[in-house]
Design an enzyme around this catalytic site. Structure first.
Site, short mmCIF file in Angstrom:
data_model
loop_
_atom_site.label_atom_id
_atom_site.label_comp_id
_atom_site.label_asym_id
_atom_site.label_seq_id
_atom_site.Cartn_x
_atom_site.Cartn_y
_atom_site.Cartn_z
N HIS A 38 0.81 -1.23 0.00
CA HIS A 38 0.00 0.00 0.00
C HIS A 38 0.84 1.27 0.00
CE1 HIS A 38 -3.54 -2.53 1.84
NE2 HIS A 38 -3.36 -2.74 0.55
N CYS A 58 5.25 19.77 -8.42
CA CYS A 58 6.38 19.10 -9.07
C CYS A 58 7.42 20.10 -9.57
CB CYS A 58 5.83 18.28 -10.25
SG CYS A 58 7.07 17.44 -11.21
N THR A 102 -3.41 -7.89 11.25
CA THR A 102 -4.30 -7.35 10.21
C THR A 102 -5.71 -7.88 10.40
OG1 THR A 102 -4.78 -7.22 7.84
CG2 THR A 102 -3.47 -9.11 8.55
N SER A 103 -6.69 -6.99 10.16
CA SER A 103 -8.09 -7.40 10.29
C SER A 103 -8.53 -8.24 9.10
CB SER A 103 -8.99 -6.17 10.43
OG SER A 103 -8.80 -5.32 9.31
N GLU A 107 -7.31 -10.28 18.45
CA GLU A 107 -8.67 -10.86 18.41
C GLU A 107 -8.84 -11.68 17.14
OE1 GLU A 107 -10.69 -7.12 18.57
OE2 GLU A 107 -10.57 -6.84 16.41
N ALA A 159 1.56 -8.92 19.04
CA ALA A 159 2.62 -9.33 18.11
C ALA A 159 4.00 -9.13 18.73
CB ALA A 159 2.50 -8.52 16.82
C1 BJW Z 1 -2.85 -6.32 16.95
C2 BJW Z 1 -2.24 -5.53 17.90
C3 BJW Z 1 -1.08 -6.05 18.46
C4 BJW Z 1 -3.93 -4.46 17.30
N1 BJW Z 1 -0.64 -7.24 18.05
N2 BJW Z 1 -2.40 -7.50 16.58
C5 BJW Z 1 -16.41 -3.40 -2.41
C6 BJW Z 1 -16.58 -2.03 -2.62
C7 BJW Z 1 -15.48 -1.20 -2.91
C8 BJW Z 1 -14.22 -1.71 -3.01
C9 BJW Z 1 -14.07 -3.04 -2.79
C10 BJW Z 1 -15.14 -3.88 -2.50
N3 BJW Z 1 -14.66 -5.14 -2.35
C11 BJW Z 1 -13.33 -5.10 -2.51
C12 BJW Z 1 -12.96 -3.84 -2.78
C13 BJW Z 1 -11.60 -3.41 -3.04
C14 BJW Z 1 -10.99 -2.68 -1.87
C15 BJW Z 1 -11.33 -3.40 -0.56
O1 BJW Z 1 -10.73 -4.37 -0.18
N4 BJW Z 1 -12.29 -2.88 0.16
C16 BJW Z 1 -12.81 -3.56 1.37
C17 BJW Z 1 -12.58 -2.68 2.58
C18 BJW Z 1 -14.25 -3.89 1.13
N5 BJW Z 1 -9.55 -2.74 -2.14
C19 BJW Z 1 -8.97 -1.82 -2.90
O2 BJW Z 1 -9.55 -0.86 -3.33
C20 BJW Z 1 -7.49 -2.09 -3.21
N6 BJW Z 1 -7.25 -1.99 -4.59
C21 BJW Z 1 -7.81 -2.85 -5.46
O3 BJW Z 1 -8.53 -3.75 -5.09
O4 BJW Z 1 -7.43 -2.62 -6.75
C22 BJW Z 1 -8.18 -3.29 -7.76
C23 BJW Z 1 -9.34 -2.40 -8.11
C24 BJW Z 1 -9.10 -1.26 -8.83
C25 BJW Z 1 -10.17 -0.45 -9.17
C26 BJW Z 1 -11.46 -0.77 -8.75
C27 BJW Z 1 -11.68 -1.90 -7.98
C28 BJW Z 1 -10.59 -2.73 -7.66
C29 BJW Z 1 -6.64 -1.02 -2.56
C30 BJW Z 1 -6.67 -1.09 -1.09
C31 BJW Z 1 -5.84 0.03 -0.50
C32 BJW Z 1 -6.02 0.09 0.98
N7 BJW Z 1 -5.40 1.25 1.49
C33 BJW Z 1 -5.52 1.53 2.91
C34 BJW Z 1 -5.56 3.03 3.12
C35 BJW Z 1 -4.32 3.72 3.20
C36 BJW Z 1 -4.62 5.15 3.47
C37 BJW Z 1 -3.95 5.64 4.68
O5 BJW Z 1 -3.10 4.97 5.27
O6 BJW Z 1 -4.28 6.76 5.04
O7 BJW Z 1 -4.48 0.81 3.59
S1 BJW Z 1 -6.98 0.94 3.68
C38 BJW Z 1 -6.26 0.61 5.23
O8 BJW Z 1 -6.60 -0.76 5.49
C39 BJW Z 1 -4.73 0.69 5.01
C40 BJW Z 1 -4.30 -0.67 5.53
O9 BJW Z 1 -3.09 -1.06 4.94
C41 BJW Z 1 -5.46 -1.56 5.21
C42 BJW Z 1 -5.52 -2.81 6.04
O10 BJW Z 1 -5.75 -2.52 7.39
P1 BJW Z 1 -5.04 -3.42 8.49
O11 BJW Z 1 -3.59 -3.31 8.37
O12 BJW Z 1 -5.63 -4.78 8.47
O13 BJW Z 1 -5.45 -2.62 9.84
P2 BJW Z 1 -6.77 -2.74 10.74
O14 BJW Z 1 -6.84 -1.50 11.58
O15 BJW Z 1 -7.95 -3.03 9.93
O16 BJW Z 1 -6.51 -4.01 11.67
C43 BJW Z 1 -5.52 -4.02 12.68
C44 BJW Z 1 -5.54 -5.39 13.35
O17 BJW Z 1 -4.48 -5.47 14.25
C45 BJW Z 1 -6.83 -5.67 14.15
O18 BJW Z 1 -7.33 -6.94 13.78
C46 BJW Z 1 -6.36 -5.68 15.61
O19 BJW Z 1 -7.05 -6.64 16.41
C47 BJW Z 1 -4.92 -6.07 15.46
N8 BJW Z 1 -4.03 -5.59 16.51
N9 BJW Z 1 -3.02 -4.36 18.05
C48 BJW Z 1 -1.38 -7.93 17.11
N10 BJW Z 1 -0.42 -5.36 19.41
ZN ZN Z 2 5.50 16.42 -12.69
#
Ligand code: BJW
Ligand code: ZN
Length: 247
Positions: free
Chosen positions: A118, A147, A188-189, A215, A231
């Site tokens: 990402h 730019c 990751t969730s 969880e 973790a």
């Molecule tokens: C612990 C802990 C400790 C706490 N020890 N554990 C339906 C509608 C619209 C879109 C879609 C859809 N179905 C699928 C999609 C596609 C979409 C998607 O998946 N959406 C779903 C949400 C439904 N995906 C995309 O759009 C991706 N691109 C794509 O598919 O391209 C093809 C395409 C192109 C054109 C059209 C359609 C498709 C791109 C995804 C990009 C995600 N980017 C983000 C945002 C960044 C912005 C920012 O940072 O400001 O990246 S989203 C956000 O979530 C971020 C993260 O990397 C990502 C994942 O989150 P993560 O890491 O899992 O964090 P949390 O908070 O969710 O979980 C933390 C976990 O840790 C929890 O479980 C806690 O319990 C645990 N935890 N402490 C161990 N100490």
């Molecule tokens: Zn440029």
């Protein structure tokens, strides 16, 4: 925490390991996660900040938001979970670290060739000519960087919803998931695709898949084991088992 015999045995012998990390691995460093009652998105709406249309509507707001988060990640330090993975890489012949995180903490902990699905908050590029921007500065006077070559608007190198992942990176991650013996999905969730597909890909190709999380998640019921806990405590324990192998 109970570590199964199967996982113990694999930790000692596996020569191909793939790890996927998410925001939870950086939580103990002080970086907020996205989801959950204390997550970033309990206060802010992703649709207003984490997509290209939102950026074009209000680049000043989006830059203010990323600048704020960039300061936070620069101030924090990697935790024992990041360091355990960097060390594990030295002990496993075929080791691949895939992260959804943009916080650079794996690289700062010493991990090499990290597959960043990402993007990375330390990088940014021009939306007109694609050139990466070197030292961008966002100040109260200059709220949106431009730019140096074409004066286009610079954006953070972060993959927003609806955007493609960087070319080749997901493919390399999928290859690693397909060939590994042991796959760890950490902090990751598992709700964002295509990243959440990787543990399932690994499993479909015969890997033993273990989740490490505070969880249970959307995919827990499909995996071989879930180790519940921090973790930063569990990964050093797993590393210890690998290190004992040498004795
Ligand atoms: C612990 C802990 C400790 C706490 N020890 N554990 C339906 C509608 C619209 C879109 C879609 C859809 N179905 C699928 C999609 C596609 C979409 C998607 O998946 N959406 C779903 C949400 C439904 N995906 C995309 O759009 C991706 N691109 C794509 O598919 O391209 C093809 C395409 C192109 C054109 C059209 C359609 C498709 C791109 C995804 C990009 C995600 N980017 C983000 C945002 C960044 C912005 C920012 O940072 O400001 O990246 S989203 C956000 O979530 C971020 C993260 O990397 C990502 C994942 O989150 P993560 O890491 O899992 O964090 P949390 O908070 O969710 O979980 C933390 C976990 O840790 C929890 O479980 C806690 O319990 C645990 N935890 N402490 C161990 N100490
Ligand atoms: Zn440029």
């Amino acid at each position: 925490m109970v570590i199964s015999h199967k996982l113990r045995a694999l930790l000692k012998t596996a020569e191909s390991v793939c790890v996927l990390t998410g925001a939870g691995i950086s939580a103990e460093s002080g970086v907020e996660t996205f989801r959950g009652s204390k997550g970033l998105w309990s206060k802010l709406k992703p649709e207003e900040l984490a997509n290209f249309n939102a950026f074009m509507r209000n680049p000043e707001l989006v830059w203010e938001w990323y600048n704020y988060r960039k300061k936070i990640v620069q101030e924090v330090t990697p935790n024992p979970a990041h360091y355990a993975l960097a060390r594990l890489q030295e002990l496993v012949k075929d080791f691949t670290l895939v992260t959804q995180n943009i916080d650079n903490l794996h690289i700062r902990a010493g991990s090499k060739e990290v597959l960043e699905l990402h993007g990375n908050i330390e990088r940014s590029y021009c939306i007109s000519c694609g050139k990466f921007a070197e030292h961008i500065e966002v100040t109260p006077e200059k709220k949106v960087p431009h730019c140096s070559s074409c004066n286009g608007i610079i954006r953070p190198d972060i993959v927003w919803f609806g955007e493609m992942l960087p070319e080749g990176v997901f493919e390399s991650a999928s290859d690693a998931a397909e060939r590994c013996e042991l796959f760890l999905t950490v902090g990751t969730s598992a709700v964002v695709y295509p990243a959440a597909q990787l543990p399932l890909t690994a499993q479909a190709h015969g890997a033993y898949v273990v989740e490490i999380n505070m969880e249970r998640t959307e995919i827990s019921h499909r995996l071989q084991e879930t180790l519940l806990g921090k973790a930063g405590e569990i990964l050093p324990e797993l590393l210890k088992i690998r290190e004992e192998k040498k004795e």
